[in-house]
Design an enzyme around this catalytic site. Structure first.
Site, short mmCIF file in Angstrom:
data_model
loop_
_atom_site.label_atom_id
_atom_site.label_comp_id
_atom_site.label_asym_id
_atom_site.label_seq_id
_atom_site.Cartn_x
_atom_site.Cartn_y
_atom_site.Cartn_z
N THR A 179 0.95 -1.26 -0.48
CA THR A 179 -0.17 -0.08 0.12
C THR A 179 1.15 1.05 0.50
O THR A 179 1.08 2.16 -1.07
CB THR A 179 -0.79 0.56 0.98
OG1 THR A 179 -0.57 -0.41 2.75
CG2 THR A 179 -1.42 -0.71 1.18
N LYS A 184 3.79 -6.80 3.38
CA LYS A 184 4.14 -5.81 3.39
C LYS A 184 3.08 -4.99 4.77
O LYS A 184 2.92 -5.66 6.01
CB LYS A 184 2.76 -5.63 2.36
CG LYS A 184 1.15 -5.13 2.97
CD LYS A 184 0.17 -4.76 3.96
CE LYS A 184 0.77 -3.03 3.48
NZ LYS A 184 -0.80 -2.67 4.33
N THR A 243 -1.91 -3.59 10.07
CA THR A 243 -2.11 -3.39 8.82
C THR A 243 -0.68 -3.87 8.72
O THR A 243 0.09 -3.79 7.58
CB THR A 243 -2.40 -2.23 7.53
OG1 THR A 243 -2.92 -1.63 8.01
CG2 THR A 243 -2.16 -2.77 6.54
N GLU A 290 5.78 4.85 7.90
CA GLU A 290 5.69 5.60 6.56
C GLU A 290 6.72 6.86 7.33
O GLU A 290 6.59 7.89 8.13
CB GLU A 290 4.33 5.93 6.93
CG GLU A 290 3.28 4.89 6.12
CD GLU A 290 2.11 5.39 6.29
OE1 GLU A 290 1.43 4.30 5.79
OE2 GLU A 290 1.64 5.53 8.04
N ASN A 318 0.10 10.71 5.92
CA ASN A 318 -1.55 10.32 6.18
C ASN A 318 -2.77 11.35 6.50
O ASN A 318 -3.26 11.37 6.91
CB ASN A 318 -0.87 9.65 7.75
CG ASN A 318 -0.37 8.46 7.69
OD1 ASN A 318 -1.11 7.57 7.36
ND2 ASN A 318 0.40 7.71 8.44
N THR A 370 -8.11 11.30 0.15
CA THR A 370 -8.47 12.32 -1.11
C THR A 370 -7.21 11.45 -2.32
O THR A 370 -6.36 11.26 -2.10
CB THR A 370 -8.23 13.85 -0.34
OG1 THR A 370 -6.45 13.73 0.15
CG2 THR A 370 -9.40 13.83 0.35
#
Lengths: 398, 398
Positions: free
Chosen positions: B146, B173, B184, B263, B393, B398
């Site tokens: 992702t 992942k 996740t 991230e 994040n 969007t």
């Protein structure tokens, strides 16, 4: 209940002052012959001033508080205790108080020795300027700031059930390292109620639990947190339920200021969880949502990623059933139910989605989550997670 | 133990493939007639694929896994279950497998219906390309990404005590929403060991506990986490301690890749806590430090604010005494003890401070904390908190 000016000095007989020099500040608050109580950090690493203030307040009496910003006097060993005690001693000596009645608080960098030459100069200067005035409370509130962007004070006057008026005033600081159980936050509250230290302790614990302990900025908990209340009895009237309500109101106002001034915050968030079967469940779920980095960044980006709210409730560990959960978003002007009894209202093409997206763009957002199982509820206070949080904290000691 | 190429396809008889279209990806892994076990999220909001895979693996057998990225198929009600089951059914039908032996995993946005037209096309394309090759494993690893910035695979060959060789391969992942208990993250592991599903379950739980469960990126826990292991028995040899060690090694390598790809991460951090009286204490303290926003931002800013490490250990709730704690920093080239038995070594003007500041500038940092009370230890894996975490994040849906 009437909001009044003057912070801690709104209470008769309270003297305050504050002064700053470079990165350091000192505040002194005098509330002579008070009964007193305090709540402290639950961190197992405890700063020297916390140890000193625990000792001071043990007999339920205090006459003054001396607090410094710029250095937490934590992880500083025996030298730290010596330095903290000398701060109390200096104030006691100058004001002819018993040193056992002087509390000490510190906030700032951990693991560095207090620069006693600077602190001593600041104490001298501060004690010389003590007075009961609106400005004096403001100066004290300013002197305890670290990364705070505005100083925080609040005061009210309220009638007790017997018709007599009492006052409660407070100042506080804190904007980072604020977490469940009060990360680096200091709050000093004065009142003219006539109460035993046991009555004050019960009242303070109850108030802190639903206010300061529900503020989350970054999930870190400090080694120095302290909330002190001093009651000088000048109202000649005893504690009752109206006092409790007023104290919780003062604490909640100060707590909201802490959340609004979260490091780097661009938005304020309140999370109300209701319909749980226990208060603990409501508190845990509200804190999980308000602490979630993903909810906080979504807020910052005005991104309606409400699945993150559901996920945070899910990992909070509370009793719940996703099929009966409801979620609303609220701003000052608008309100929209995005999930109702487990069913999504705000999907592509609906007015609900547009409304929710518009609310996410506002500065002051309330998330209301109904678990649908019981009658308990709780509210947590927080803010978004922005680039500035990282800027402030990546460059703090350098 | 020998590191080999091929990820999940390093194991004889395993077929894999992966394909992507815009924001969506599908991977299929076939490991026919395997004994199997799986570990899932402890989040109370559970995605449809987790429900389906729990049912599938209940009898300890699996033949294939179908996984999609781009949509978590979570909080999607009965329609979500229907869509997840149809993914399993489609794979089973095309490969002539029992639908009960096909596991399903999903990762991505929560609360939106799966776009079944896209997913079905991707499944068709993926199943048509199944093969046992280095490229096939790489394609599967890529299809489940992702916000990951690199795909993650690892495989080893090792000798068991009886002299026979076995292989273990894995892909995984995950890069945000990774927290205690596997936010996740999806990991799929294949092996040619001959084991009962109970043996696999014991081995997997033990391995996950010290590896995947010790990775923290942002403290959020996902609704979709799944680790599946499938053992096809082709080595004709049974499980022993060497297998356990090899499985933990594979899981730890994959876990470190997750932490490195946190991230927005610019730096990798390992936190080892030793000298605790219980394993749980070591795990809790290591996780508290690796999760601390203040430690993470200090790492990002190369700011030696080590007091934040002490504070995090303090609020982790473990048994400790600040007077006997020791803290070291280590990089690939350097090592320095900044606190020794409660006394600060790295203060202004010392070589220790300069060394520590230099280590903070490196990309790969290990923090070693000795609590000095017992013989237990644990390691947690994490990364810094950067501007990019927020960028990623704040703009996700969007």
């Amino acid at each position: 209940m009437k909001i009044i000016k003057g912070g801690i000095c709104a209470v008769e007989g309270v003297l305050a002052a504050g002064s700053c020099e470079n990165d350091y500040g000192v505040a002194v608050i005098v509330c002579e012959k008070s009964t007193a109580s305090a709540v402290f950090t639950s961190n197992k690493v405890v700063a020297a001033p916390v140890i000193i203030t625990k000792e001071a307040v043990k007999d339920g009496k205090l006459s003054a508080i001396v607090a410094n910003s710029g250095n937490a006097n934590c992880f500083t060993g025996n030298k730290g205790l010596e330095n903290g005690r000398s701060m109390a001693y200096k104030v006691a000596y100058k004001l002819k108080l018993n040193v056992k009645d002087v509390a000490v608080s510190s906030t700032g960098v951990i693991g560095r020795e207090l620069p006693m030459n600077i602190i001593n100069n600041l104490i001298d200067n501060t004690v010389d300027n003590l007075e009961n005035s609106i400005q004096a409370s403001a100066n004290a509130a300013k002197a305890i700031m670290t990364t705070d962007t505005f100083s925080k004070e609040f005061a009210i006057e309220t009638k007790l059930k017997n018709g007599k008026k009492i006052r409660i005033g407070g100042i506080c600081k804190g904007s980072g390292m604020i977490a469940p159980n009060m990360g680096t936050m200091l709050a000093f509250i004065t009142t003219d109620i006539n109460a035993t230290s046991q009555e004050l302790e019960n009242a303070l614990k109850k108030a802190v639990n639903s206010t300061f302990n529900m503020v989350v900025v970054d999930g870190d908990e400090s080694t120095n947190d302290t909330v002190v209340i001093m009651a000088n009895g000048k109202s000649n009237t005893s504690i009752d339920e109206n006092f409790q309500e007023a104290l919780e109101y003062v604490c909640s106002k100060l707590a909201k200021m802490l959340a609004k001034d979260g490091e780097g915050a661009t938005k304020y968030m309140e999370v109300e969880v209701k319909g749980t079967s226990t208060n603990k469940d409501a508190q845990n779920a509200a804190k999980a949502v308000v602490s979630s980095s993903l909810v906080k960044t979504a807020l910052f980006g005005a991104d309606l990623n409400w699945g993150r709210i559901v996920a945070a409730v899910g990992y909070s560990g509370i009793e719940m059933d996703e099929k009966i959960i409801s979620i609303s978003l609220k701003s000052k002007k608008h309100s929209v139910k995005i999930v109702e009894l487990g069913v999504v209202n705000a999907f592509e093409g609906t007015q609900e989605l547009l409304d929710a997206e518009n609310i996410m763009k506002e500065k002051d957002i309330k998330i209301i989550i109904n678990i649908g199982l019981g009658n308990c509820k709780a509210t947590a206070y927080g803010c978004d997670l922005s680039y500035d949080y990282i800027k402030i904290n990546a460059e703090y000691t350098t």
